[in-house]
Motif scaffolding. Structure first.
Motif, mmCIF file in Angstrom:
data_model
loop_
_atom_site.group_PDB
_atom_site.id
_atom_site.type_symbol
_atom_site.label_atom_id
_atom_site.label_comp_id
_atom_site.label_asym_id
_atom_site.label_seq_id
_atom_site.Cartn_x
_atom_site.Cartn_y
_atom_site.Cartn_z
ATOM 1 N N UNK A 112 13.541 -0.489 -6.589
ATOM 2 C CA UNK A 112 13.292 -1.470 -7.643
ATOM 3 C C UNK A 112 13.331 -2.864 -7.021
ATOM 4 N N UNK A 113 12.241 -3.626 -7.209
ATOM 5 C CA UNK A 113 12.166 -4.965 -6.619
ATOM 6 C C UNK A 113 12.108 -6.067 -7.661
ATOM 7 N N UNK A 114 12.008 -5.720 -8.931
ATOM 8 C CA UNK A 114 11.968 -6.751 -9.959
ATOM 9 C C UNK A 114 12.103 -6.168 -11.351
ATOM 10 N N UNK A 162 8.656 -0.781 -5.506
ATOM 11 C CA UNK A 162 7.822 -0.793 -4.312
ATOM 12 C C UNK A 162 8.107 0.485 -3.536
ATOM 13 N N UNK A 163 7.028 1.229 -3.251
ATOM 14 C CA UNK A 163 7.137 2.475 -2.512
ATOM 15 C C UNK A 163 7.212 2.199 -1.022
ATOM 16 N N UNK A 181 4.276 0.671 0.729
ATOM 17 C CA UNK A 181 3.861 -0.675 0.352
ATOM 18 C C UNK A 181 3.249 -0.792 -1.028
ATOM 19 N N UNK A 182 2.880 0.322 -1.657
ATOM 20 C CA UNK A 182 2.299 0.272 -2.990
ATOM 21 C C UNK A 182 3.369 -0.121 -4.005
ATOM 22 N N UNK A 183 2.941 -0.762 -5.090
ATOM 23 C CA UNK A 183 3.863 -1.114 -6.163
ATOM 24 C C UNK A 183 3.497 -0.335 -7.412
#
Length: 66
Positions: free
Chosen positions: A13-15, A31-32, A35-37
């Motif tokens: 979780x980035x946001x 973010x995986x 690099x995909x979100x």
């Protein structure tokens, strides 16, 4: 068996996604490891996911809310 170019195995979780009208948290942005979100929006008790790999990752994304 076809080989996948970008296999996703773990995500972080980035946001937080908040409603721009109420400020209520309505989901999380992940973010995986490739690099995909991906956005996971809350919908009652089950998250609803949307793949957002073609959009830049931003920690604060507004979304329509009820």
């Amino acid at each position: 068996m076809p080989e996948f170019e970008s296999v996703r195995t773990t995500a972080e979780a980035i946001g937080r996604i908040t409603c721009i009208k109420t400020g209520e948290e309505i989901g999380l942005l992940y973010q995986w490891d490739n690099g995909e979100t991906q956005a996971a929006l809350y919908n009652g008790s089950r998250p609803k996911t949307q793949n957002c790999s073609d959009h830049p990752a931003e920690p604060d994304i507004g979304a329509k809310c009820s």
